[in-house]
Design a protein around this motif. Structure first.
Motif, short mmCIF file in Angstrom:
data_model
loop_
_atom_site.label_atom_id
_atom_site.label_comp_id
_atom_site.label_asym_id
_atom_site.label_seq_id
_atom_site.Cartn_x
_atom_site.Cartn_y
_atom_site.Cartn_z
N PRO A 158 0.82 -1.20 0.16
CA PRO A 158 -0.01 -0.06 -0.14
C PRO A 158 0.87 1.24 0.17
O PRO A 158 2.23 1.20 0.32
CB PRO A 158 -0.82 -0.22 1.43
N ILE A 159 0.05 2.28 -0.41
CA ILE A 159 0.81 3.68 -0.66
C ILE A 159 0.01 4.67 0.06
O ILE A 159 -1.17 4.83 -0.08
CB ILE A 159 1.25 3.86 -2.09
N ALA A 160 0.58 5.81 0.64
CA ALA A 160 -0.01 7.02 1.05
C ALA A 160 -0.60 7.77 -0.32
O ALA A 160 -0.11 7.83 -1.65
CB ALA A 160 0.77 7.92 1.82
N ALA A 161 -1.89 8.17 -0.15
CA ALA A 161 -2.44 9.05 -1.08
C ALA A 161 -1.60 10.49 -1.43
O ALA A 161 -1.57 10.73 -2.53
CB ALA A 161 -3.82 9.47 -0.46
N ALA A 162 -1.07 11.04 -0.52
CA ALA A 162 -0.15 12.05 -0.78
C ALA A 162 1.07 11.54 -1.84
O ALA A 162 1.37 12.23 -2.72
CB ALA A 162 0.45 12.69 0.46
N ASP A 163 1.64 10.51 -1.65
CA ASP A 163 2.56 9.93 -2.32
C ASP A 163 2.03 9.62 -3.96
O ASP A 163 2.95 9.99 -4.95
CB ASP A 163 3.45 8.66 -1.91
N VAL A 164 0.93 9.28 -4.03
CA VAL A 164 0.07 8.94 -5.30
C VAL A 164 0.11 10.35 -5.99
O VAL A 164 0.33 10.55 -7.08
CB VAL A 164 -1.23 8.16 -4.96
N ALA A 165 -0.31 11.36 -5.05
CA ALA A 165 -0.55 12.61 -5.66
C ALA A 165 0.87 13.39 -6.30
O ALA A 165 0.83 13.89 -7.40
CB ALA A 165 -1.36 13.56 -4.80
N GLN A 166 1.75 13.08 -5.52
CA GLN A 166 3.23 13.52 -5.79
C GLN A 166 3.33 12.85 -7.38
O GLN A 166 4.03 13.28 -8.08
CB GLN A 166 3.99 13.16 -4.95
N ALA A 167 3.16 11.38 -7.37
CA ALA A 167 3.62 10.77 -8.61
C ALA A 167 2.76 11.10 -9.71
O ALA A 167 3.61 11.34 -10.90
CB ALA A 167 3.43 9.23 -8.37
N VAL A 168 1.65 11.46 -9.60
CA VAL A 168 0.67 12.01 -10.66
C VAL A 168 1.17 13.39 -11.01
O VAL A 168 1.21 13.52 -12.42
CB VAL A 168 -0.72 11.84 -10.33
N ALA A 169 1.46 14.22 -10.06
CA ALA A 169 1.93 15.68 -10.40
C ALA A 169 3.16 15.57 -11.53
O ALA A 169 3.39 16.20 -12.07
CB ALA A 169 2.03 16.48 -9.19
N ASP A 170 4.28 14.80 -10.71
CA ASP A 170 5.54 14.50 -11.53
C ASP A 170 5.18 14.11 -12.94
O ASP A 170 5.84 14.66 -13.98
CB ASP A 170 6.38 13.58 -10.75
N VAL A 171 4.40 13.07 -13.15
CA VAL A 171 4.18 12.79 -14.61
C VAL A 171 3.65 13.67 -15.47
O VAL A 171 3.90 13.94 -16.62
CB VAL A 171 3.42 11.43 -14.60
N SER A 172 2.63 14.41 -14.77
CA SER A 172 1.71 15.47 -15.54
C SER A 172 2.75 16.72 -15.99
O SER A 172 2.55 17.35 -17.01
CB SER A 172 0.71 16.11 -14.67
N MET A 173 3.61 16.97 -15.18
CA MET A 173 4.69 17.92 -15.55
C MET A 173 5.69 17.56 -16.63
O MET A 173 6.67 18.43 -16.99
CB MET A 173 5.25 18.48 -14.25
N GLY A 174 6.00 16.49 -16.98
CA GLY A 174 7.01 15.90 -17.74
C GLY A 174 6.33 15.53 -19.16
O GLY A 174 5.09 15.74 -19.38
N ALA A 175 7.16 15.11 -20.05
CA ALA A 175 6.94 14.54 -21.24
C ALA A 175 6.15 13.41 -21.14
O ALA A 175 6.23 12.64 -20.05
CB ALA A 175 7.97 14.37 -22.18
N PRO A 176 5.15 13.14 -21.95
CA PRO A 176 4.29 11.91 -21.94
C PRO A 176 5.12 10.72 -21.88
O PRO A 176 6.16 10.49 -22.69
CB PRO A 176 3.54 11.92 -23.23
N LEU A 177 4.70 9.71 -21.30
CA LEU A 177 5.58 8.48 -21.08
C LEU A 177 5.29 7.48 -22.33
O LEU A 177 6.12 6.72 -22.45
CB LEU A 177 4.87 7.67 -19.77
N LYS A 178 4.10 7.65 -22.88
CA LYS A 178 3.52 6.70 -23.84
C LYS A 178 3.81 5.31 -23.34
O LYS A 178 4.09 4.53 -23.85
CB LYS A 178 4.31 6.97 -25.13
#
Length: 246
Positions: A158-178
């Motif tokens: 399991p993972i903390a929701a705050a850590d999930v949010a950080q992961a989503v934000a990091d991806v959103s600010m970067g180039a598409p992963l495809k």
């Protein structure tokens, strides 16, 4: 960068918006409460105007056989509107191991959502997360009575929701992963043991009984709910998080 966050007022979305805004981006939360309805398409065009990235954190209101239709309709509406608006990156939050649990209707629905995104017109990123710390109480409630909680021994990470949010934000600010980025907490627990840890921390006197037929996750084979090799491991430990809950 302007980023439209659909489901931006929820548990994950509200935190994603804050992280993005703190990083200097124009992150705008959208939800039913702000007049955006992915099922009907109402408000979508306005929400996506000028957006370079769209993050979809909306969820089906049910976890049953109705959920595939929700994701089919909402993704079709979103991708069509985003293409018209010239959005260059679509991000979706999904679940680790989601395509390996075909016996669960909701997991089939989330797999459908991923497949629609992959086949769609936009560069995309999928963030797959393990089960949230915040949902453990709900998991326990599915198979509980006044004296006993029945849980399978299925392994979870399991993972903390705050850590999930950080992961989503990091991806959103970067180039598409495809492609897919998996994220998980730092520890693996058998679900029955996770239940015992949780009840003990809360002073709950109920007994956890191991029952490998109990609850939704009894359908999860082997270690599919554990992060695969190459996953991003988040920092927050479960006991540490529990200790902060008061």
């Amino acid at each position: 960068m302007k980023i439209a966050v659909l489901g931006g007022t929820g548990l994950i979305g509200s935190q994603v918006v804050k992280i993005l805004q703190t990083a200097g981006h124009e992150a705008v939360p959208h939800s039913l409460s702000t007049g955006v309805d992915l099922l009907t398409g109402q408000g979508l065009a306005e929400a996506l105007t000028g957006a370079e990235v769209v993050v979809n954190l909306t969820n089906s209101p049910t976890f049953d056989d109705a959920s595939p239709a929700f994701f089919q309709t909402t993704m079709d509406n979103l991708l069509a509107a985003a293409e018209r608006a010239g959005v260059g990156h679509a991000v979706v939050l999904s679940i680790v191991g989601v395509d390996q649990v075909p016996d669960l209707a909701y997991y089939r629905a989330k797999t459908l959502q991923e497949d629609i995104l992959k086949a769609g017109p936009l560069p995309y990123s999928i963030v797959r997360a393990t089960q949230f710390f915040e949902f453990v109480d709900s998991i326990l409630s599915w198979t509980a009575d006044e004296t006993t909680v029945r849980l399978p021994s299925a392994p979870l990470q399991p993972i903390a929701a705050a850590d999930v949010a950080q992961a989503v934000a990091d991806v959103s600010m970067g180039a598409p992963l495809k492609g897919i980025r998996n994220v998980a907490g730092p520890e693996v627990f058998a679900l029955d043991e996770l239940g015992r840890i949780t009840l003990a921390a809360r002073g709950d006197q109920r007994t956890v009984t191991t029952d490998d037929t109990a609850g939704m996750f009894a359908a999860a084979p082997n270690d599919v709910l554990v992060a695969p090799d190459g996953a991003v491991i988040a920092p927050t430990a479960y006991r540490e998080w529990l200790g902060r809950q008061g």
